[in-house]
Write a protein that holds these residues in place. Structure first.
Motif, short mmCIF file in Angstrom:
data_model
loop_
_atom_site.label_atom_id
_atom_site.label_comp_id
_atom_site.label_asym_id
_atom_site.label_seq_id
_atom_site.Cartn_x
_atom_site.Cartn_y
_atom_site.Cartn_z
N TYR B 123 -53.00 -31.78 32.06
CA TYR B 123 -52.96 -33.16 31.99
C TYR B 123 -51.59 -33.63 31.62
CZ TYR B 123 -58.17 -34.38 31.53
OH TYR B 123 -59.23 -34.73 31.89
N ALA B 124 -51.29 -34.68 31.95
CA ALA B 124 -49.79 -35.18 31.78
C ALA B 124 -49.76 -36.00 30.54
CB ALA B 124 -49.36 -36.37 32.80
N SER B 125 -50.75 -36.25 29.73
CA SER B 125 -50.79 -37.00 28.76
C SER B 125 -52.17 -36.27 27.76
CB SER B 125 -50.42 -38.19 28.40
OG SER B 125 -51.68 -38.88 28.76
N LEU B 126 -52.16 -36.35 26.39
CA LEU B 126 -53.29 -36.07 26.00
C LEU B 126 -54.14 -37.09 25.21
CD1 LEU B 126 -53.94 -32.95 26.16
CD2 LEU B 126 -51.49 -33.38 26.13
N THR B 127 -55.40 -36.96 24.90
CA THR B 127 -56.52 -37.75 24.31
C THR B 127 -56.56 -39.01 25.49
OG1 THR B 127 -54.91 -39.15 23.24
CG2 THR B 127 -55.78 -37.18 22.15
N ALA B 129 -56.10 -42.06 25.29
CA ALA B 129 -55.07 -43.03 25.51
C ALA B 129 -53.82 -43.07 24.70
CB ALA B 129 -55.32 -44.37 25.54
N ASN B 130 -52.84 -42.07 24.91
CA ASN B 130 -51.67 -42.10 24.23
C ASN B 130 -50.66 -41.46 24.94
OD1 ASN B 130 -49.61 -41.78 22.41
ND2 ASN B 130 -51.14 -40.84 20.79
N THR B 131 -49.47 -42.32 25.39
CA THR B 131 -48.72 -41.97 26.43
C THR B 131 -47.62 -40.98 25.93
OG1 THR B 131 -47.19 -42.66 27.96
CG2 THR B 131 -47.10 -43.76 26.20
N SER B 132 -47.65 -41.02 24.50
CA SER B 132 -46.42 -40.11 23.79
C SER B 132 -46.98 -38.64 23.49
CB SER B 132 -45.94 -40.79 22.54
OG SER B 132 -47.08 -41.04 21.53
N LEU B 133 -48.30 -38.49 23.43
CA LEU B 133 -48.83 -37.33 23.09
C LEU B 133 -48.90 -36.38 24.55
CD1 LEU B 133 -49.99 -36.08 20.73
CD2 LEU B 133 -52.29 -36.86 21.19
N VAL B 134 -47.92 -35.48 24.65
CA VAL B 134 -47.80 -34.85 25.84
C VAL B 134 -48.01 -33.29 25.81
CG1 VAL B 134 -46.53 -36.49 26.92
CG2 VAL B 134 -45.42 -34.67 25.82
N ASN B 247 -56.85 -31.67 40.45
CA ASN B 247 -57.69 -31.77 39.15
C ASN B 247 -58.45 -33.04 39.03
OD1 ASN B 247 -58.29 -30.42 36.82
ND2 ASN B 247 -57.00 -31.55 35.49
N PHE B 248 -58.41 -33.85 40.08
CA PHE B 248 -59.49 -34.99 40.10
C PHE B 248 -59.04 -35.91 38.85
CE2 PHE B 248 -61.73 -31.87 42.46
CZ PHE B 248 -62.22 -32.61 43.65
N SER B 249 -57.85 -35.96 38.62
CA SER B 249 -57.14 -36.89 37.78
C SER B 249 -55.74 -37.30 38.09
CB SER B 249 -57.26 -36.39 36.14
OG SER B 249 -56.22 -37.23 35.36
N ASP B 250 -55.44 -38.40 38.15
CA ASP B 250 -54.26 -38.96 38.48
C ASP B 250 -53.18 -38.66 37.37
OD1 ASP B 250 -54.79 -40.99 36.92
OD2 ASP B 250 -54.28 -42.55 38.23
N SER B 251 -53.54 -38.40 36.00
CA SER B 251 -52.75 -38.06 34.94
C SER B 251 -52.58 -36.31 35.01
CB SER B 251 -53.15 -38.42 33.78
OG SER B 251 -52.30 -38.48 32.66
#
Lengths: 400, 397
Positions: B123-127, B129-134, B247-251
């Motif tokens: 994942y490019a980010s975690l949770t 909806a949090n763009t800063s949690l990487v 990974n079937f996610s664009d993030s």
């Protein structure tokens, strides 16, 4: 596969060498003197589309591009061409304006200026279709089938049509030529550099009152630089907006070798029958890259097609078998990512299409066709039924 | 003579076609360069997949993975000793819990649905909806020590008690020593979160029927799955725009990428009073940025093992895959009554790809068949990811 092609070339050479058929000299075929123009319109109803909705069409395992658009279900205008040709003595000009299968815009497809140097040599230049095989320049409206040949869609972007210069000769039934291309069209693609393409070809034809036979071979070479699938780039006028994808580029060498042949015979009465076919092998070695990934790429694809036909009076029955044999190797950390993005994963089975066609010629200007195609060029096997018509009229000049 | 020549030509051609009839199209992927990168960790990742990005502050190791696995399944790692990570992340459910929203150690409901722990390392980010949690190392702190909502409920006050419980377990001495051999003391928050992060990142899943189909094995991948695949990757349904890629996610981020996107999407789940609002505190990226345009924007989760992770959406408000397809076919959700009423289909911040579509019953079945083909049974039952305390029949964990 290399050995297979080598042995095929040797067989062809032996076949030609073994002939003892004297051939008389034919004048170089030129368009008629003066101005004439031909209009061709074709339309079709298809029971099914080649792919769902506005998907991106890629035969799995191949790198497609150019103008290879899938046919759609329902009624539609397939092709519309106006082809004016003017000749004065040894100089001739040919334009081709129209829209081809899958596109929606009119465009100037050909602008060709030709000059016959003597009875054996002619020089042509401009924007034109390559003639390393006579089938490259054909449109479905020129054939017994409403779809383009799979090999040309998958390997040549529908048709190799570029700006270039051609020197061609005809000596005793032996057609040969050298074509130098700017390299701005698929499978070559120029971007900011002097990359280019060229091909050489030779064909030998013999015919008598009831028979004709033609065999030929060609070699094409291009250096692709930043070649992407322009069908779906955001700037391409034909691309449905929803299908545009971020570009992935191919840089590398493209080499194609091919053999073609045709044979037809007239029988007693009004019967005739024949066969035409081609085998081609494309080798692409280079690098795939997008904004964030890069992988080395080696691809060898063999394309085969063959057509059998039998005709009596105004009826013509044809069968076309087409097949691709795709072998790709993708190297590097991003191999999986790019293979996934470009649909480079082969299907396990060879992509193929078999088509049966019946054509009735109403008169010299109009013919109608009914076809049944069994298509496995995507992940889904489909039966596509087509009813189509082709109207061709000389609108100016001879025949008008 | 002509007939002889013709027969030769025809024979040659037929021979060529016969030679071509054998099906041998293939694509081979060679990713040895990353697979044999010298990492002291056995990623359960096939050669045709890139490896996840590395965290230089927390190199992957088998010892950390095994320590993290023990901690993950240990209820002692909570304030009151009643909840482990696995309480809300159960292996047979692709590490979700089957609940609408998760419930913490004190009984408090989490406002969001527990996410599946599938290929988290990508994942490019975690949770949600949090763009800063990487990084997973950052993220693990939140459930352990977060106060709103309370999950594990570990606080400054009860931390010594938690450590004491861990120290009392003999197995940890060796596990910590192996994971962090040259450093003392061992029972620190940093080491615990690092070990948990390594275990979570090691939960990789790439052996679904779809993956096997791509490798040429179609034994569990039939016509319905293939039709569903065409629909999924088609422009009619648009699924792949947000759930595309391996990974079937664009993030998604991996070590082959130089630049990483961290997209978030508003799918039209709510539109309270027609203002575009989502119910607090579930307002997506807006909670982190405060930007109105980020209202209702959430990260697209991976669809790998999606059939095992119902209910769906960030708040678990869509019960099953059939309802999910209906939701996207409608282009959002119209809530006609109650305090959340509003037509999500008209949410002004809705993603442009959620436009709705007409779907037949057969197409719906096919699409769901395809989504079910993304289930990796070996992931759900892999002993490597299972509860290590079960091996000794301990009832305390």
């Amino acid at each position: 596969m290399n050995n297979f092609v080598k042995s095929s070339v040797l067989s062809l050479g032996f076949f030609i060498a073994s002939r003892s058929y004297a051939h008389s000299f034919d004048d170089f075929i030129l368009p008629p003197e003066g101005l004439h123009a031909e209009l061709s319109v074709s339309g079709a109803y298809r029971s099914d589309a080649l792919i769902e909705g506005n998907q991106r069409w890629v035969v799995p395992g191949t790198l497609m591009g150019g103008e290879a658009y899938p046919s759609e279900a329902g009624f539609g205008l397939d092709e519309l061409f106006l082809t004016p040709v003017y000749r004065k003595e040894n100089t001739y000009v040919m334009l081709k304006i129209g829209r081809h299968l899958g596109s929606e815009d009119l465009e100037l497809e050909h602008v060709l200026l030709g000059y016959r140097l003597n009875n054996y040599l002619a020089l042509e230049g401009g924007k034109m279709a390559a003639i390393f095989t006579p089938y490259n320049g054909e449109h479905p409206s020129d054939t017994c089938f409403s779809s383009r040949r799979l090999v040309y869609d998958a390997l040549w972007g529908g048709q190799f049509n570029d700006t270039g210069l051609r020197l061609k000769s005809n000596i005793g039934g032996l057609d040969s030529g050298l074509e130098l291309w700017k390299g701005s069209r698929f499978p070559a693609k120029e971007k900011d550099t002097e990359k280019s393409a060229y091909d050489v070809y030779t064909r030998y034809s013999v015919e008598d009152e009831n028979h004709s036979l033609s065999v030929g071979a060609y070699y094409f070479r291009a250096d692709a630089n930043a070649r992407d699938d322009s069908r779906y780039s955001a700037t391409h006028s034909h691309a449905p907006a929803a299908v545009t994808v971020d570009p992935t580029y191919f840089d590398g060498k493209v080499e194609t070798k091919g053999l073609m042949g045709s044979l037809s015979t007239k029988f007693r009465g009004d019967w005739s029958a024949g066969f035409l076919g081609e085998i081609t092998q494309i080798q692409q070695n280079g690098r795939l890259r997008d904004a964030t990934h890069q992988a080395d790429f080696e691809n060898q694809t063999m394309g085969l097609w063959g057509e059998l036909f039998a005709a009596v009076q105004r009826e013509k029955f044809s069968f076309r078998a087409e097949r691709l044999k795709v072998k790709s190797d993708v190297y590097g950390a991003a191999a999986g990512v790019l293979a996934d993005k470009l649909k480079l994963q082969a299907m396990g089975e060879d992509p193929y299409r078999n088509t049966l066609s019946y054509e009735h010629e109403f008169d010299a200007t109009f013919r109608a066709r009914v076809e049944w195609a069994k298509d496995f060029t995507t992940l889904v096997k489909r039966d596509i039924y087509t009813v189509s018509g082709v109207w061709t009229e000389t609108v100016f000049g001879i025949g008008h | 003579m002509f007939i002889t020549l013709s027969m030769r030509a025809l024979s040659l051609t037929i021979l060529l076609f016969l030679a071509a009839c054998r099906n041998d199209s293939s694509t081979k992927l060679h990713q040895v360069s990353t697979a044999l990168s010298g990492e002291a960790f056995l990623w359960t990742v096939p050669l045709n997949m890139p490896l996840p990005k590395l965290n230089p502050d927390n190199p992957m190791s088998e010892a950390k993975f095994q320590l993290g696995r023990h901690l993950f399944y240990d209820k002692n790692l909570s304030g009151n000793g009643t909840l482990s990570c696995s309480s809300c992340h159960q292996q047979d459910k692709a590490f979700t819990d089957g609940r609408t929203v998760a419930i913490g150690s004190t009984g408090q409901s989490h406002p969001r649905n527990a996410q599946a722990l599938v290929n988290v390392a990508y994942y490019a980010s975690l949770t949600w909806a949090n763009t800063s949690l990487v990084s997973v190392e950052q993220q693990v702190f939140i459930p352990l020590f977060g106060e709103n909502p309370i999950e594990h409920g570990i606080t400054q006050d009860n931390w010594p008690m938690v450590v004491a419980r861990l120290e009392a377990e003999p197995r940890y001495t060796a596990l910590f020593a192996a994971a962090f051999p040259s450093e003392t003391p061992v029972f620190t928050q940093e080491y615990i979160t690092k070990a948990l992060a390594v275990f979570v990142k090691g939960l990789t899943s790439f052996n679904s029927a779809y993956d096997r189909h791509l490798s040429g094995d179609n034994t569990q991948y039939g016509a319905s799955e293939q039709r569903g695949q065409s629909l999924f990757f088609g422009e009619k349904m648009e699924c792949f725009h947000c759930h595309g890629g391996y990974n079937f996610s664009d993030s998604t981020a991996d070590r082959t990428m130089t630049f990483v996107n961290r997209p978030f999407h508003n799918t039209g789940l709510y539109n309270i009073d027609g203002s575009g609002k989502f119910p607090a505190p579930n307002r997506g990226l807006f909670e982190a940025t405060g930007k109105t345009s980020d209202m209702g924007r959430f990260r697209a989760p991976t669809l790998r093992n999606i059939a095992k992770t119902a209910p769906y959406m960030h708040d678990g408000s869509v019960k099953d895959l059939s309802a999910v397809v209906d939701f996207y076919a409608a282009g959002g959700r119209n809530i006609e009554t109650g305090e959340l009423h509003g037509d999500g289909r008209k949410n002004p911040f809705k993603d442009g790809f959620v436009t709705g579509f007409v779907v037949s019953e057969q197409e719906k079945k096919d699409l769901i068949s395809f989504l079910e083909s993304l289930t990796d049974e070996s992931f759900l039952t892999n002993p490597r990811f299972s509860n290590p305390w079960d091996l000794r029949g301990s009832s305390s964990r």
